[in-house]
Design a protein around this motif. Structure first.
Motif, short mmCIF file in Angstrom:
data_model
loop_
_atom_site.label_atom_id
_atom_site.label_comp_id
_atom_site.label_asym_id
_atom_site.label_seq_id
_atom_site.Cartn_x
_atom_site.Cartn_y
_atom_site.Cartn_z
N LEU A 1 51.73 40.86 123.62
CA LEU A 1 51.59 40.33 122.26
C LEU A 1 50.12 40.34 121.82
N THR A 2 49.22 39.99 122.74
CA THR A 2 47.79 40.04 122.43
C THR A 2 47.35 41.47 122.14
N ALA A 3 47.80 42.41 122.96
CA ALA A 3 47.44 43.82 122.76
C ALA A 3 47.98 44.33 121.42
N LEU A 4 49.18 43.90 121.06
CA LEU A 4 49.76 44.30 119.77
C LEU A 4 48.93 43.74 118.62
N LEU A 5 48.52 42.49 118.74
CA LEU A 5 47.67 41.87 117.73
C LEU A 5 46.33 42.60 117.62
N VAL A 6 45.72 42.92 118.75
CA VAL A 6 44.45 43.65 118.75
C VAL A 6 44.63 45.02 118.11
N ALA A 7 45.73 45.70 118.42
CA ALA A 7 45.97 47.02 117.86
C ALA A 7 46.13 46.98 116.35
N VAL A 8 46.88 46.00 115.86
CA VAL A 8 47.11 45.91 114.41
C VAL A 8 45.82 45.52 113.69
N VAL A 9 45.19 44.43 114.13
CA VAL A 9 43.97 43.96 113.46
C VAL A 9 42.84 44.97 113.64
N GLY A 10 42.67 45.45 114.87
CA GLY A 10 41.62 46.43 115.13
C GLY A 10 41.85 47.74 114.38
N GLY A 11 43.11 48.17 114.32
CA GLY A 11 43.43 49.39 113.60
C GLY A 11 43.15 49.28 112.12
N LEU A 12 43.56 48.17 111.52
CA LEU A 12 43.30 47.97 110.09
C LEU A 12 41.81 47.85 109.81
N ALA A 13 41.10 47.11 110.66
CA ALA A 13 39.65 46.98 110.48
C ALA A 13 38.96 48.33 110.69
N VAL B 1 31.95 55.01 116.37
CA VAL B 1 32.10 53.76 117.11
C VAL B 1 33.56 53.38 117.28
N VAL B 2 34.37 53.59 116.26
CA VAL B 2 35.76 53.14 116.26
C VAL B 2 36.60 53.86 117.33
N LEU B 3 36.50 55.16 117.41
CA LEU B 3 37.32 55.90 118.38
C LEU B 3 36.96 55.56 119.83
N PRO B 4 35.69 55.55 120.23
CA PRO B 4 35.39 55.14 121.61
C PRO B 4 35.81 53.70 121.91
N ALA B 5 35.68 52.81 120.94
CA ALA B 5 36.09 51.42 121.16
C ALA B 5 37.61 51.34 121.37
N ALA B 6 38.37 52.08 120.58
CA ALA B 6 39.83 52.09 120.73
C ALA B 6 40.23 52.68 122.07
N LEU B 7 39.61 53.76 122.46
CA LEU B 7 39.92 54.38 123.75
C LEU B 7 39.54 53.47 124.92
#
Length: 142
Positions: free
Chosen positions: A76-88, A103-109
């Motif tokens: 659930l935490t990872a899902l929240l991070v993915a949604v909020v981080g993805g939108l941001a 910055v965004v792609l390396p941080a996501a990976l």
């Protein structure tokens, strides 16, 4: 069942924990390993195994419940991070005309790699009969 009984055995938190049975270790490992398989199969499926294990065996074993709850909380935490981080990430990328992708792609990976590593560690620890606490996990379910 009277109102004072709990649906599963409890223990004194100060007392040493009993060694979990092989069946408990298998179920706990299935919660973590199934979450990992669900993530690899399609991200959102990561919550299916922990919920299934929690419902099937969570009432019978505190060890299984702790591990299934931990796996579910991390998913659930990872899902929240993915949604909020993805939108941001999308918003910042659009505002910077794509420059933020540096910055965004390396941080996501890096987050994906981190999540996969801790899920493997949790699976191994659960099968070995050890406790495991996911780092950076919000305790939604107890």
């Amino acid at each position: 069942m009277t109102g004072t009984e709990t649906p599963y055995p409890t223990h004194d938190l100060r007392a040493p924990l009993a060694r979990p049975t092989e069946e408990d270790r298998t179920w706990a490992g299935a919660a973590h390993g199934g979450a990992l398989a669900g993530v690899l199969a399609g991200g959102l499926f990561g919550v299916v195994a922990p919920i299934t294990v929690l419902l099937a065996r969570g009432q019978d074993s505190p060890y299984v419940r702790r591990h299934a709850s931990a796996a579910l909380n991390f998913q659930l935490t990872a899902l929240l991070v993915a949604v909020v981080g993805g939108l941001a990430g999308i918003a910042v990328t659009v505002l910077t005309l794509g420059l933020a992708l540096i910055v965004v792609l390396p941080a996501a990976l890096a987050y994906v790699a981190f999540a996969l590593v801790v899920m493997v560690l949790a699976t191994v620890r659960a099968v070995q009969g050890e406790e495991y606490r996911y780092p950076l996990s919000i305790p939604f379910v107890r």
